[in-house]
Design a protein around this motif. Structure first.
Motif, PDB file in Angstrom:
ATOM      1  N   ALA A 109      38.281  27.183  39.728  1.00 47.35           N
ATOM      2  CA  ALA A 109      37.298  27.227  40.813  1.00 47.35           C
ATOM      3  C   ALA A 109      36.480  28.498  40.618  1.00 47.35           C
ATOM      4  N   VAL A 110      35.165  28.363  40.701  1.00 47.57           N
ATOM      5  CA  VAL A 110      34.294  29.530  40.592  1.00 47.57           C
ATOM      6  C   VAL A 110      34.267  30.218  41.957  1.00 47.57           C
ATOM      7  N   VAL A 111      34.738  31.453  42.019  1.00 43.93           N
ATOM      8  CA  VAL A 111      34.834  32.137  43.303  1.00 43.93           C
ATOM      9  C   VAL A 111      33.741  33.193  43.501  1.00 43.93           C
ATOM     10  N   ALA A 112      33.093  33.645  42.427  1.00 37.43           N
ATOM     11  CA  ALA A 112      31.999  34.610  42.569  1.00 37.43           C
ATOM     12  C   ALA A 112      31.071  34.524  41.368  1.00 37.43           C
ATOM     13  N   VAL A 113      29.781  34.623  41.652  1.00 37.89           N
ATOM     14  CA  VAL A 113      28.739  34.603  40.625  1.00 37.89           C
ATOM     15  C   VAL A 113      27.896  35.859  40.781  1.00 37.89           C
ATOM     16  N   GLU A 114      27.650  36.551  39.678  1.00 44.15           N
ATOM     17  CA  GLU A 114      26.856  37.769  39.730  1.00 44.15           C
ATOM     18  C   GLU A 114      25.395  37.472  40.060  1.00 44.15           C
ATOM     19  N   ALA A 115      24.840  38.257  40.946  1.00 39.91           N
ATOM     20  CA  ALA A 115      23.403  38.207  41.213  1.00 39.91           C
ATOM     21  C   ALA A 115      22.874  39.628  41.038  1.00 39.91           C
ATOM     22  N   MET A 116      22.156  40.162  42.009  1.00 40.15           N
ATOM     23  CA  MET A 116      21.578  41.492  41.848  1.00 40.15           C
ATOM     24  C   MET A 116      22.561  42.627  42.116  1.00 40.15           C
ATOM     25  N   GLU A 117      23.757  42.305  42.628  1.00 41.64           N
ATOM     26  CA  GLU A 117      24.694  43.370  42.977  1.00 41.64           C
ATOM     27  C   GLU A 117      25.373  43.988  41.772  1.00 41.64           C
ATOM     28  N   GLY A 118      25.380  43.304  40.615  1.00 34.37           N
ATOM     29  CA  GLY A 118      25.984  43.842  39.408  1.00 34.37           C
ATOM     30  C   GLY A 118      27.416  43.391  39.194  1.00 34.37           C
ATOM     31  N   THR A 119      27.924  43.682  37.998  1.00 31.98           N
ATOM     32  CA  THR A 119      29.230  43.185  37.571  1.00 31.98           C
ATOM     33  C   THR A 119      30.373  43.660  38.465  1.00 31.98           C
ATOM     34  N   GLN A 120      30.427  44.975  38.714  1.00 36.95           N
ATOM     35  CA  GLN A 120      31.566  45.513  39.466  1.00 36.95           C
ATOM     36  C   GLN A 120      31.660  44.922  40.875  1.00 36.95           C
ATOM     37  N   GLU A 121      30.538  44.839  41.565  1.00 41.63           N
ATOM     38  CA  GLU A 121      30.558  44.299  42.922  1.00 41.63           C
ATOM     39  C   GLU A 121      30.886  42.806  42.924  1.00 41.63           C
ATOM     40  N   THR A 122      30.482  42.106  41.880  1.00 41.06           N
ATOM     41  CA  THR A 122      30.836  40.687  41.760  1.00 41.06           C
ATOM     42  C   THR A 122      32.348  40.525  41.632  1.00 41.06           C
ATOM     43  N   ILE A 123      32.971  41.375  40.811  1.00 40.44           N
ATOM     44  CA  ILE A 123      34.418  41.317  40.636  1.00 40.44           C
ATOM     45  C   ILE A 123      35.133  41.650  41.943  1.00 40.44           C
ATOM     46  N   ARG A 124      34.637  42.658  42.651  1.00 40.06           N
ATOM     47  CA  ARG A 124      35.247  43.009  43.949  1.00 40.06           C
ATOM     48  C   ARG A 124      35.176  41.832  44.919  1.00 40.06           C
ATOM     49  N   ARG A 125      34.018  41.204  44.955  1.00 41.28           N
ATOM     50  CA  ARG A 125      33.838  40.061  45.867  1.00 41.28           C
ATOM     51  C   ARG A 125      34.754  38.912  45.464  1.00 41.28           C
ATOM     52  N   GLY A 126      34.836  38.661  44.153  1.00 37.37           N
ATOM     53  CA  GLY A 126      35.704  37.597  43.673  1.00 37.37           C
ATOM     54  C   GLY A 126      37.165  37.862  43.992  1.00 37.37           C
ATOM     55  N   GLY A 127      37.581  39.120  43.824  1.00 37.79           N
ATOM     56  CA  GLY A 127      38.961  39.471  44.128  1.00 37.79           C
ATOM     57  C   GLY A 127      39.268  39.349  45.607  1.00 37.79           C
TER      58      GLY A 127
ATOM     59  N   THR B 148      34.385  48.536  34.708  1.00 38.14           N
ATOM     60  CA  THR B 148      34.741  47.121  34.847  1.00 38.14           C
ATOM     61  C   THR B 148      36.250  46.960  34.921  1.00 38.14           C
ATOM     62  N   LEU B 149      36.945  47.647  34.037  1.00 39.59           N
ATOM     63  CA  LEU B 149      38.410  47.563  34.017  1.00 39.59           C
ATOM     64  C   LEU B 149      39.023  48.114  35.301  1.00 39.59           C
ATOM     65  N   ARG B 150      38.491  49.226  35.780  1.00 39.35           N
ATOM     66  CA  ARG B 150      39.048  49.842  36.987  1.00 39.35           C
ATOM     67  C   ARG B 150      38.924  48.919  38.201  1.00 39.35           C
ATOM     68  N   VAL B 151      37.775  48.251  38.304  1.00 36.25           N
ATOM     69  CA  VAL B 151      37.591  47.328  39.421  1.00 36.25           C
ATOM     70  C   VAL B 151      38.497  46.113  39.263  1.00 36.25           C
ATOM     71  N   MET B 152      38.665  45.636  38.042  1.00 38.53           N
ATOM     72  CA  MET B 152      39.576  44.520  37.804  1.00 38.53           C
ATOM     73  C   MET B 152      41.000  44.880  38.228  1.00 38.53           C
ATOM     74  N   LYS B 153      41.424  46.087  37.880  1.00 40.47           N
ATOM     75  CA  LYS B 153      42.769  46.527  38.283  1.00 40.47           C
ATOM     76  C   LYS B 153      42.868  46.619  39.796  1.00 40.47           C
ATOM     77  N   GLU B 154      41.818  47.106  40.415  1.00 43.86           N
ATOM     78  CA  GLU B 154      41.766  47.264  41.875  1.00 43.86           C
ATOM     79  C   GLU B 154      41.996  45.942  42.598  1.00 43.86           C
ATOM     80  N   VAL B 155      41.413  44.846  42.062  1.00 43.38           N
ATOM     81  CA  VAL B 155      41.522  43.554  42.750  1.00 43.38           C
ATOM     82  C   VAL B 155      42.628  42.668  42.177  1.00 43.38           C
ATOM     83  N   GLY B 156      43.286  43.133  41.111  1.00 45.26           N
ATOM     84  CA  GLY B 156      44.366  42.342  40.527  1.00 45.26           C
ATOM     85  C   GLY B 156      43.899  41.247  39.591  1.00 45.26           C
ATOM     86  N   ALA B 157      42.705  41.400  38.997  1.00 51.15           N
ATOM     87  CA  ALA B 157      42.228  40.426  38.008  1.00 51.15           C
ATOM     88  C   ALA B 157      43.047  40.580  36.730  1.00 51.15           C
TER      89      ALA B 157
END
Length: 266
Positions: free
Chosen positions: A173-191, A221-230
């Motif tokens: 399931a696609v839970v988040a798609v990047e728009a103008m907020e950038g990669t890190q914020e997309t990952i946070r939203r997805g997490g 990118t890695l730090r945000v992934m770790k933050e959300v458990g990706a």
């Protein structure tokens, strides 16, 4: 000494990676950053939207070959119009829409009519491109790899529509798609939506023009992934840049995040 290159630098370390490589190849590089955006020392800095001043600096330095790298917040072109000088407003008025690719191409067209030429930075950065297959000690299990391959084509389609280059998925399931907020914020939203165990995919547009908004990941990118458990990061092989690649992969190993390159069909 070869031709002089004007490097218009945004946020992040990618412009410095380019400069190091170009200097090693015998080019002189003049760096021009943007106040409040570029986060390292440059030869010059200009305020956002002051295109006229940018042109005068480049002409003064006789730097007519240009490269534009680093992160620029595209939302600034929508919200900070009062910061643009007359030249910047003229360029914005010529854009048929406010998509990132459209804005950058309109800017490039204007600059080329003024005698400048944008060059492809990719030949200078081949060493930091994502590789095919596992790049870290941790590898994806069969289920995660299958999901990433499924998500890859979705990501390619979205990127080619100039929406964004990153998606976050979980259980197909696609839970988040990047728009103008950038990669890190997309990952946070997805997490936030999917919780732990989600997967991140980053790709290039089909027929990517590497003079425009190149796909890049870094340690943030890695730090945000770790933050959300990706759990895993999948990158398009030969198409996505990894800033400070050696340290990036060491950090991924330290954090227990899988980084894997998917081969494009292009």
């Amino acid at each position: 000494m070869k031709e002089k290159i004007g490097l218009i630098a945004g946020k992040g370390k990618l412009p410095l990676e380019f400069k190091k490589s170009a200097v090693q190849k015998g080019y002189e590089v003049i760096t021009i950053g943007v106040e409040g955006i570029t986060d390292f020392e440059c030869d010059y800095k200009v305020s956002f939207g002051k295109v006229g001043k940018l042109i005068k600096l480049l002409e003064k330095e006789e730097a007519y070959s240009l490269v534009m790298l680093g992160k620029f917040e595209h939302k600034l072109a929508l919200t900070d119009l009062f910061h643009f000088d007359l030249t910047g407003i003229q360029i914005l008025s010529r854009a048929k829409d406010k998509r990132p690719e459209t804005l950058i191409k309109t800017f490039m067209d204007y600059m080329e009519k003024r005698g400048f030429k944008f060059i492809d930075p990719k030949p200078f950065l081949e060493g930091i491109l994502a590789e095919k297959g596992p790049m870290t000690k941790k590898e994806p299990d069969n289920k995660t790899l299958e999901e990433a391959l499924w998500a890859f084509e979705i990501a390619k389609t979205i990127a080619s529509l100039d929406v964004g280059q990153t998606i976050v998925v979980k259980d197909k399931a696609v839970v988040a798609v990047e728009a103008m907020e950038g990669t890190q914020e997309t990952i946070r939203r997805g997490g936030k939506i999917a919780g732990k165990g989600c997967t991140v995919i980053k790709v290039a547009r089909r027929n990517q023009d590497y003079r425009i908004d190149v796909p890049t990941v870094g340690e943030d990118t890695l730090r945000v992934m770790k933050e959300v458990g990706a759990k895993a990061l999948f990158l398009e092989e030969g198409k996505v840049f990894i800033v400070d690649k050696e340290n990036f992969l060491k950090e991924a190993d330290r954090l227990g995040i899988c980084v894997y390159g998917i081969q494009s069909k292009e």
